[in-house]
Motif scaffolding. Sequence first.
Motif, short mmCIF file in Angstrom:
data_model
loop_
_atom_site.label_atom_id
_atom_site.label_comp_id
_atom_site.label_asym_id
_atom_site.label_seq_id
_atom_site.Cartn_x
_atom_site.Cartn_y
_atom_site.Cartn_z
N VAL A 96 25.58 1.69 1.56
CA VAL A 96 25.04 2.87 0.87
C VAL A 96 25.51 4.18 1.50
O VAL A 96 25.86 5.12 0.79
N TYR A 97 25.52 4.25 2.83
CA TYR A 97 25.73 5.54 3.49
C TYR A 97 27.10 5.73 4.12
O TYR A 97 27.39 6.81 4.64
N THR A 98 27.98 4.74 4.11
CA THR A 98 29.32 4.92 4.68
C THR A 98 30.38 4.39 3.72
O THR A 98 31.32 3.72 4.13
N ARG A 99 30.28 4.74 2.46
CA ARG A 99 31.22 4.23 1.46
C ARG A 99 32.62 4.78 1.63
O ARG A 99 33.59 4.20 1.20
N ARG A 100 32.75 5.93 2.25
CA ARG A 100 34.07 6.57 2.39
C ARG A 100 34.56 6.57 3.83
O ARG A 100 35.24 7.49 4.25
N ASN A 101 34.16 5.57 4.59
CA ASN A 101 34.59 5.44 6.00
C ASN A 101 34.24 6.65 6.85
O ASN A 101 34.97 7.01 7.75
N GLU A 102 33.09 7.28 6.57
CA GLU A 102 32.74 8.47 7.33
C GLU A 102 31.96 8.18 8.61
O GLU A 102 31.66 9.08 9.36
N GLY A 103 31.65 6.93 8.90
CA GLY A 103 30.88 6.63 10.08
C GLY A 103 31.58 5.67 11.02
O GLY A 103 32.46 4.92 10.63
N VAL A 104 31.17 5.72 12.29
CA VAL A 104 31.69 4.77 13.27
C VAL A 104 30.57 3.94 13.89
O VAL A 104 30.83 2.97 14.58
N SER A 105 29.32 4.34 13.66
CA SER A 105 28.19 3.62 14.21
C SER A 105 26.96 3.85 13.32
O SER A 105 26.76 4.97 12.84
N ILE A 106 26.18 2.80 13.12
CA ILE A 106 24.97 2.89 12.30
C ILE A 106 23.79 2.39 13.12
O ILE A 106 23.87 1.34 13.76
N TRP A 107 22.70 3.13 13.06
CA TRP A 107 21.42 2.68 13.61
C TRP A 107 20.45 2.57 12.47
O TRP A 107 20.40 3.43 11.59
N VAL A 108 19.66 1.49 12.44
CA VAL A 108 18.54 1.39 11.51
C VAL A 108 17.28 1.15 12.33
O VAL A 108 17.29 0.39 13.28
N VAL A 109 16.23 1.84 11.96
CA VAL A 109 14.96 1.75 12.68
C VAL A 109 13.85 1.62 11.64
O VAL A 109 13.82 2.38 10.67
N PHE A 134 20.51 6.10 10.56
CA PHE A 134 21.20 7.13 11.32
C PHE A 134 22.67 6.72 11.43
O PHE A 134 22.97 5.58 11.76
N VAL A 135 23.57 7.67 11.15
CA VAL A 135 25.01 7.39 11.20
C VAL A 135 25.68 8.38 12.14
O VAL A 135 25.37 9.57 12.13
N ARG A 136 26.58 7.86 12.96
CA ARG A 136 27.40 8.73 13.80
C ARG A 136 28.76 8.85 13.14
O ARG A 136 29.44 7.87 12.87
N GLY A 137 29.15 10.09 12.86
CA GLY A 137 30.41 10.35 12.20
C GLY A 137 31.59 10.16 13.14
O GLY A 137 31.43 10.04 14.35
N LYS A 138 32.78 10.15 12.59
CA LYS A 138 33.99 9.93 13.39
C LYS A 138 34.15 10.99 14.47
O LYS A 138 34.60 10.72 15.56
N ARG A 139 33.81 12.21 14.15
CA ARG A 139 34.02 13.29 15.11
C ARG A 139 32.72 13.71 15.80
O ARG A 139 32.73 14.53 16.69
N GLY A 140 31.62 13.15 15.38
CA GLY A 140 30.35 13.55 15.95
C GLY A 140 29.98 12.77 17.19
O GLY A 140 30.46 11.67 17.43
N LEU A 141 29.14 13.38 18.01
CA LEU A 141 28.66 12.72 19.21
C LEU A 141 27.27 12.13 19.00
O LEU A 141 26.87 11.25 19.73
N ASN A 142 26.55 12.66 18.03
CA ASN A 142 25.17 12.25 17.80
C ASN A 142 25.02 11.49 16.50
O ASN A 142 25.75 11.73 15.54
N HIS A 143 24.07 10.59 16.48
CA HIS A 143 23.70 9.94 15.23
C HIS A 143 22.83 10.93 14.45
O HIS A 143 21.99 11.61 15.02
#
Length: 121
Positions: free
Chosen positions: A68-81, A38-47
């Motif tokens: 794998v999922y944030t190659r273009r700096n599109e995320g600010v937070s990552i959750w793995v479960v 789960f990734v939270r984007g720069k402008r998003g509030l939710n993962h």
Amino acid sequence: MTDVTAEGGHGAVPTGAGVPVEPRPALSRRDWPLYEVFVRGKRGLNHVHVGSLHAPDDEMAVHAARDVYTRRNEGVSIWVVKSADITASSPDEKDPMFAPSGDKVYRHPTFYEIPEGVPHM
């Protein structure tokens, strides 16, 4: 002084006599657990769920998810479960799971009358 080694990239591990070292069973890539990412984007509030991957442990899952999922700096937070740790309802259970809220009319705003003295609602 105890001798140490950094074998396996896990930092200093004691190797001297009298230091119990428990060998960890090596897992093949086929045996690695599946993680949901789960990734939270720069402008998003939710993962947001972006995909799945296999990794040997939690820390490596975070690093792999970043690669794998944030190659273009599109995320600010990552959750793995771990997928095995997720419990979810089935789409087939939609009616029995969510239908009871339909008969609770007090949950809907139309159930309440707005007093005349309230200017904006």
